[in-house]
Design a protein around this motif. Structure first.
Motif, short mmCIF file in Angstrom:
data_model
loop_
_atom_site.label_atom_id
_atom_site.label_comp_id
_atom_site.label_asym_id
_atom_site.label_seq_id
_atom_site.Cartn_x
_atom_site.Cartn_y
_atom_site.Cartn_z
N UNK A 82 0.89 -1.07 0.00
CA UNK A 82 0.02 0.02 0.01
C UNK A 82 1.03 1.31 -0.04
N UNK A 83 2.04 1.42 0.81
CA UNK A 83 2.86 2.41 0.91
C UNK A 83 3.30 2.72 -0.39
N UNK A 84 4.04 1.30 -1.22
CA UNK A 84 4.59 1.91 -2.39
C UNK A 84 3.59 2.18 -3.45
N UNK A 85 2.49 1.73 -3.35
CA UNK A 85 1.46 2.33 -4.27
C UNK A 85 1.20 3.43 -4.05
N UNK A 86 1.00 4.23 -2.87
CA UNK A 86 0.74 5.60 -2.58
C UNK A 86 2.19 6.42 -3.13
N UNK A 87 3.23 5.79 -3.23
CA UNK A 87 4.44 6.59 -3.53
C UNK A 87 4.65 6.71 -5.27
N UNK A 88 4.01 5.51 -5.89
CA UNK A 88 3.63 5.54 -7.28
C UNK A 88 2.77 6.57 -7.79
N UNK A 111 9.71 -2.09 -6.06
CA UNK A 111 9.42 -2.42 -4.59
C UNK A 111 7.96 -2.82 -4.35
N UNK A 112 7.08 -2.12 -5.02
CA UNK A 112 5.56 -2.66 -4.88
C UNK A 112 5.58 -4.18 -5.57
N UNK A 113 6.03 -4.50 -6.53
CA UNK A 113 5.99 -5.78 -7.01
C UNK A 113 6.76 -6.77 -6.08
N UNK A 114 7.67 -6.37 -5.38
CA UNK A 114 8.29 -7.29 -4.45
C UNK A 114 7.58 -7.59 -3.35
N UNK A 161 3.85 -1.06 -16.40
CA UNK A 161 3.51 0.60 -16.16
C UNK A 161 2.80 0.56 -14.72
N UNK A 162 3.14 1.77 -14.22
CA UNK A 162 2.70 2.12 -13.14
C UNK A 162 1.32 2.44 -13.01
N UNK A 163 0.68 2.81 -14.08
CA UNK A 163 -0.87 3.16 -14.04
C UNK A 163 -1.52 1.73 -14.25
N UNK A 164 -0.89 0.82 -14.81
CA UNK A 164 -1.59 -0.61 -15.02
C UNK A 164 -1.42 -1.13 -13.73
N UNK A 165 -0.34 -1.05 -13.02
CA UNK A 165 -0.26 -1.70 -11.53
C UNK A 165 -1.09 -1.15 -10.72
N UNK A 166 -1.25 0.08 -10.61
CA UNK A 166 -2.30 0.36 -9.65
C UNK A 166 -3.88 0.27 -10.18
#
Length: 311
Positions: A82-88, A111-114, A161-166
């Motif tokens: 969640x924290x990594x997603x917020x940073x993205x 980091x989010x993927x890990x 991609x960051x947007x795809x990840x979110x």
């Protein structure tokens, strides 16, 4: 006199030591076979130690705590995700096209993927231990508070991609927390029995009834009060064994005597296909009355030992 900690450190050769954050780009995780075999062996050895000793009565509490270790580990990784997603999100909002910004974004995605991969690994371990807990105690494992959910394994790409990840992250969470299918409400209270045979017959009737309901509603998810004892516990164990999703409504103690009736309203608001009723208290009786008033079919098993009253 013992040497001080600083004196002890001064005598060590620390020239080759470097301290930094834990690596987040590792991709190797234990395989499922290794998880099942290793945790099964640990479980067997641990509880063989308690057998026929004065600690045997405490074994179930210890077993719950062992499963909870992996649940907490998965929860911590979920918080990191969640924290990594917020940073993205922040980085996407402040994109300036610079190389530094792109590098920071790529690192946060890694980091989010890990964190997600680690979360899924710990969830897999928790589920393996929860299955052992069920075999040991006859009950399904659940945390003291919150939900026990297993996320999908869809996000395993090394780079996305960051947007795809979110978007995928939000979709995974939605699917993890909202059961899909047809709701069936189960209700029943705590019972006492004259013999172990009666208790067994009662449990068998719950399982047999739920099996019949599942034959009629193959996509059901089970809605109940989540009581750790009595009928809810037996129904929850059935759902886990049959791999049926569960939605639990615990009592809101702040409502006092009104709590049980409020829970009835919440469960019936799902417009369930059936209400399966076993012997209970006045709250269960009210649930049956309200269900019939809404023209919801009631599977009535409030007879002796969970049988149909007319049998």
């Amino acid at each position: 006199m013992y040497d001080s900690f600083i004196d002890q450190l001064s005598g060590l050769d620390l020239s080759g030591l470097s301290i930094g954050p834990a690596p987040f780009n590792q991709t190797d995780f234990p395989c499922e076979d290794a998880i099942d075999q290793t945790l099964g062996a640990v479980w067997s050895d641990l509880f063989a130690m308690f057998s026929d000793t004065a600690l045997e009565a405490d074994a179930e509490d210890i077993a719950w705590g062992v499963v909870n270790l992996f649940h907490r580990a998965a929860s911590r990784k979920s918080a990191q995700l969640d924290r990594a997603s917020n940073e993205i999100r922040v980085l996407l909002a402040s994109a300036d096209g610079s190389e530094v910004h792109s590098s920071n974004l790529e690192e946060q995605i890694e980091r989010a993927q890990a964190a997600e991969a680690s979360m899924l690994a710990f969830e897999r371990m928790r589920e393996a231990m929860a299955a052992l807990y069920r075999e040991e105690t006859g009950s399904c494992w659940k945390p003291m508070s919150g939900s026990r959910t297993s996320h999908s394994r869809g996000l395993t790409s090394a780079v996305i991609d960051g947007r795809d990840f979110l978007r995928a992250r939000a979709e995974n969470r939605r699917h993890a927390l909202i059961p899909e299918g047809t709701p069936v409400v189960f209700a029943g209270g705590r019972q006492s029995f004259e013999s172990a045979a009666d208790a067994r017959a009662y449990a068998d009737n719950i399982w047999a009834t739920l099996d019949k309901v599942r034959n009629a509603v193959p996509d059901l998810f089970l809605v109940h009060g989540g009581d750790g004892k009595g009928a809810d516990r037996l129904a929850s164990s059935w759902a886990e064994r049959r791999e049926v999703q569960q939605l639990t409504y615990s009592l809101d103690r702040r409502l006092g005597a009104r709590a049980g009736f409020k829970r009835n309203e919440q469960m019936l608001s799902l417009n369930p296909r059936y209400v399966v009723a076993f012997p209970g208290n006045g709250v269960t009786e009210r649930l049956v009355i309200d269900a019939k008033a809404r023209r919801i079919t009631v599977v009535n098993r409030r007879g002796p030992l969970g049988t149909s009253p007319g049998s």
